[in-house]
Design an enzyme around this catalytic site. Structure first.
Site, short mmCIF file in Angstrom:
data_model
loop_
_atom_site.label_atom_id
_atom_site.label_comp_id
_atom_site.label_asym_id
_atom_site.label_seq_id
_atom_site.Cartn_x
_atom_site.Cartn_y
_atom_site.Cartn_z
N CYS A 2 -28.94 48.70 64.09
CA CYS A 2 -30.19 47.96 64.33
C CYS A 2 -30.41 47.90 65.83
CB CYS A 2 -30.10 46.56 63.74
SG CYS A 2 -29.77 46.50 61.97
N ARG A 58 -34.68 46.73 62.25
CA ARG A 58 -33.58 46.61 61.31
C ARG A 58 -33.34 47.86 60.48
NH1 ARG A 58 -32.73 43.74 55.70
NH2 ARG A 58 -30.50 43.38 55.77
N VAL A 62 -26.41 45.55 54.90
CA VAL A 62 -25.97 44.36 54.15
C VAL A 62 -27.19 43.51 53.84
CG1 VAL A 62 -24.56 42.28 54.23
CG2 VAL A 62 -23.70 44.41 55.23
N ASP A 107 -24.81 39.33 56.74
CA ASP A 107 -23.51 39.03 57.31
C ASP A 107 -23.64 38.33 58.66
OD1 ASP A 107 -24.57 41.64 57.95
OD2 ASP A 107 -22.78 42.00 59.14
N LEU A 261 -20.00 64.10 50.64
CA LEU A 261 -20.26 65.47 50.22
C LEU A 261 -18.97 66.09 49.72
CD1 LEU A 261 -21.93 68.05 50.06
CD2 LEU A 261 -21.47 68.44 52.48
#
Length: 468
Positions: A2, A58, A62, A107, A261
């Site tokens: 962020c 943002r 979470v 969080d 992957l």
């Protein structure tokens, strides 16, 4: 990832903000924030107060539904813009209990009640921040007291910069370019420090202190190995292993799945097993992206591993996308070659097309299904040789085995099969077969070369890397 921009001391700086200019500055801060929008494409938010403005970009990892920022306290008096992850946020929430009413599942919101507790118990910000286990940078504004607290994690994993404009207003930002052209003085906010504006002539104060920061405190500690790398104290290695395992489990936290992957090769196999053990099989998404020359054995191995781990699995061939891209580019190449009478025949074009096709698949899945964290599956040997970059194994993801050489991975895979609770989850064929080089073709046979043929023997390569 962020990002945020904060502007403080609007009325109490060297030159208070003139009446009517706050809205203008708000727009200006939003323009600054746009420069770092790549850090958080999921949400943009802003808070405007009498003496502070906070803008936040943002990326939802979470609490993707309600964790929009800037966060506001339950009484509406404290505003928080944060970047990073607080790994122990659930434990902190449990400890706080009903002393604070959480408004989101973010969080980072735990920083607010910890701040409130700190203010009530003597302003010991070092002890407050010590309670946070994670990587972070944050700017908190207390509108009731008209003060702010800025802090950064101990190592400085999360970037943070500070600056002052010509009028004495104080700014913080997640990237330098947000402050360029706005501030006459710009500097990095020091890691392991906090700044509290409630004191005169406030400046960053170090909150992070450890005994082992001094050589004198550790000079007599036991070594795990001798100068040649031969183990002499295995108990030290066991302590390190447990510490790393605990750290990885703590850090692999999110409310979105992890995507890995699965090529049917050793590297992606080890990553998938580690993720499944750390996060639980329901939180891991495996995807196989075979090319036109991927062997049936590799495709079968990838599917078998997913079945053994009981993780979500999908096979998505990349040949159609590669063919379309190659067709478009070949048309351009022919025109350029005809016009300039030049063509570099031995290029990595096809390798890069194939790599980017896989990356597009991963990006698409991550964006379409509300953020899925991609895991890069390259080991240290391939990273050093550039193979991972050319063939796209990086994909911009978190790389849990980036510091492990290939020879160690083979031994680790065998150890996992013997010591996990569920034995032999890794198909033996994955451990026994030599890693392939995908688009490197043997001109004598027309078959793909092994990675060792294209690079060099791993034992020799890893010895060089160890010496470097």
């Amino acid at each position: 990832m962020c990002g945020f921009v904060g502007a403080f001391d609007l009325n109490s700086g060297g030159k208070p903000l003139a009446e009517g200019l706050r809205d203008e500055l708000r727009v200006h801060v939003l323009e600054m924030s746009k420069r770092i929008r790549h850090r958080g494409p999921d949400w943009s938010g802003v808070y405007t107060g009498e003496n502070a403005i906070l803008s936040h970009e943002r990326l939802s990892i979470v609490d993707p539904l309600s964790g929009k920022q800037p966060l506001v306290s339950d009484d509406g008096k404290i505003i928080l813009a944060a970047n990073g992850e607080i790994y122990n946020h659930k434990k902190i929430r449990e400890a706080i209990g009903d002393k604070y009413h959480f408004r989101t599942g973010s969080d980072c919101e735990v920083i607010i009640p910890l701040y409130k507790e700190c203010i009530q118990n003597g302003f010991d910000f070092s002890s407050m921040i010590e309670k946070l286990s994670g990587i972070f940078a944050f700017a908190l504004y207390d509108s009731e007291r008209d003060v702010y607290l800025v802090a950064r994690d101990e190592i400085g994993v999360i970037p943070l910069y500070q600056g002052w404009d010509k009028n004495g207003h104080y700014y913080v930002a997640s990237e330098l370019k947000a402050l360029e052209g706005e501030c006459v003085t710009i500097e990095e906010f020091p890691n392991g420090c906090y700044l509290w504006s409630g004191e005169k002539n406030s400046s960053p104060v170090k909150w992070y202190h450890r005994d082992w920061e001094s050589y004198e405190a550790v000079k007599n500690n036991q070594c795990a190995a001798d100068e040649r790398g031969r183990v002499i104290n295995p108990e030290v290695i066991e302590k390190v292993r447990k510490g790393l395992e605990s750290a990885v489990k703590a850090q692999l936290m999110s409310d979105v799945p992890y995507g890995v992957l699965l090529s049917g090769g050793l590297d992606s196999t080890v990553c998938a097993v580690l993720l499944s053990d750390a996060l639980g099989k329901e939180n891991v998404f495996g995807i196989s992206m075979p090319s036109k020359i991927t062997s049936n054995e590799s495709k079968s191995d990838a599917a078998k591993l997913a079945q053994n781990l009981k993780i979500n699995f999908l096979e998505a061939p990349i040949k159609p996308m590669v063919d379309v891209s190659s067709c478009c580019l070949n048309s351009i190449f022919e025109q350029v070659e005809k016009k300039w009478n030049f063509r570099y025949k031995n290029s990595y074009t096809q390798d890069n097309i194939q790599a980017r096709a896989r990356a597009i698949f991963l990006w698409g899945i991550s964006n379409e299904f509300f953020s899925c964290i991609p895991i890069a599956t390259s080991d240290k040997s391939e990273l050093y040789m550039g193979y991972a970059t050319i063939n796209g194994d990086m994909s911009g993801g978190f790389a849990p085995i980036a510091d492990i050489p290939k020879t160690k991975l083979f031994a680790f895979a065998e150890w996992l099969n013997k010591n996990r609770k569920e034995k032999n989850v890794i198909p033996e064929s994955i451990i026994l077969k030599k890693p392939g080089a995908e688009l490197a073709i043997d001109p004598r046979t027309g078959n793909p070369l092994t990675a060792e043929d294209a690079l060099m023997p791993y034992e020799f390569m890893d010895e060089i890397i160890w010496r470097i």
